[in-house]
Write a protein that holds these residues in place. Structure first.
Motif, PDB file in Angstrom:
ATOM      1  N   VAL A 179       0.834  -1.200   0.000  1.00 32.89           N
ATOM      2  CA  VAL A 179       0.000   0.000   0.000  1.00 32.89           C
ATOM      3  C   VAL A 179       0.871   1.253   0.000  1.00 32.89           C
ATOM      4  N   GLU A 180       0.608   2.164  -0.945  1.00 30.87           N
ATOM      5  CA  GLU A 180       1.212   3.492  -0.943  1.00 30.87           C
ATOM      6  C   GLU A 180       0.094   4.510  -0.788  1.00 30.87           C
ATOM      7  N   HIS A 181       0.240   5.403   0.163  1.00 32.15           N
ATOM      8  CA  HIS A 181      -0.844   6.359   0.389  1.00 32.15           C
ATOM      9  C   HIS A 181      -0.303   7.649   0.992  1.00 32.15           C
ATOM     10  N   GLN A 182      -1.177   8.671   0.977  1.00 33.95           N
ATOM     11  CA  GLN A 182      -0.846   9.979   1.526  1.00 33.95           C
ATOM     12  C   GLN A 182      -2.077  10.502   2.271  1.00 33.95           C
ATOM     13  N   PRO A 183      -2.201  10.168   3.553  1.00 28.31           N
ATOM     14  CA  PRO A 183      -3.356  10.638   4.318  1.00 28.31           C
ATOM     15  C   PRO A 183      -3.398  12.161   4.392  1.00 28.31           C
ATOM     16  N   VAL A 184      -4.611  12.713   4.261  1.00 25.98           N
ATOM     17  CA  VAL A 184      -4.857  14.149   4.404  1.00 25.98           C
ATOM     18  C   VAL A 184      -5.921  14.318   5.479  1.00 25.98           C
ATOM     19  N   THR A 185      -5.593  15.016   6.553  1.00 21.17           N
ATOM     20  CA  THR A 185      -6.528  15.155   7.663  1.00 21.17           C
ATOM     21  C   THR A 185      -7.674  16.086   7.299  1.00 21.17           C
ATOM     22  N   SER A 186      -8.831  15.811   7.867  1.00 18.15           N
ATOM     23  CA  SER A 186     -10.035  16.590   7.578  1.00 18.15           C
ATOM     24  C   SER A 186      -9.993  17.947   8.274  1.00 18.15           C
TER      25      SER A 186
END
Length: 217
Positions: A179-186
């Motif tokens: 898994v490659e991801h870039q979480p962005v907080t709300s």
């Protein structure tokens, strides 16, 4: 709180069989304390876990450990209930399984700054895997990354979005090295998560890679 992202079957089976690293067991316990769906699924995981232990009779496992697992699996208890809530303080309480490692309340946490809008706390008393709390300011993005091994993250407060969907309080991201991801907080409030990893993250950007040894992520 009704989670929409749950634990993988393999994680539940590993938890039931006592095969998960300590850090991962803590996050699983925290999720089970609030998720009725996963508590019910644990019954099936217990059955599979018992079969796995039986197959390992000839493998290297102490008699004490095997007896403990078989006793727990053989008893087939009802799914665990949610942790009791202390009225008037529930908004400030961490999930009870986290208390031995971080304390009971959010207000008593002592955060360490590791970047603009990013804070963390290393757990106490966990030698098997890395266990931490992360607090990321609202509207910020985490650098793009993959995982050297496995990562199990549970949202406690706030929320974030990534390529896997929207993660709100109670949701877990059960991730592996694919898994490659870039979480962005709300927007609104900081996102607070508890996370377990067994190997360091692999950041895509050069700056994050350069700072990684300093922050030990």
């Amino acid at each position: 709180m009704k989670p929409h992202h749950h634990l993988d079957d393999s994680t539940l089976i590993g938890y039931s069989a006592g095969a998960l690293p300590a850090a991962f067991r803590v996050v699983v316990s925290a999720h089970l304390s609030i998720c009725q769906s996963c508590r019910e699924r644990m019954l099936d995981a217990d059955a599979v876990g018992g079969q796995l232990v039986s197959l390992q009779e000839g493998a290297s496992m102490s008699a004490e450990a095997r007896n403990d697992i078989m006793s727990r699996l053989g008893a087939r208890p009802a799914p665990p209930t949610a942790a009791p809530v202390r009225r008037g303080l529930d908004h400030d309480l961490l999930p009870q399984p986290l208390w031995p490692y971080f304390g009971e309340t959010y207000s008593d946490l002592r955060w360490r700054t590791i970047g603009p809008g990013v804070h963390h706390i290393r757990s106490r008393g966990v030698d098997d895997g890395h266990l931490m709390l992360l607090r990321i300011a609202a509207g910020r993005s985490v650098p793009m990354h993959t995982h050297g091994g496995n990562e199990l993250t549970m949202v406690l407060q706030g929320a974030y979005d990534d390529s896997l969907g929207h993660f709100a309080p109670g949701d877990v991201a059960d991730l592996d090295s694919d898994v490659e991801h870039q979480p962005v907080t709300s927007p609104g409030v900081p996102c607070v998560c508890v996370a377990a990893t067994d190997l360091p993250l692999r950041f895509s950007g050069w700056l994050a890679r350069a700072l990684q040894p300093l922050f030990k992520l």
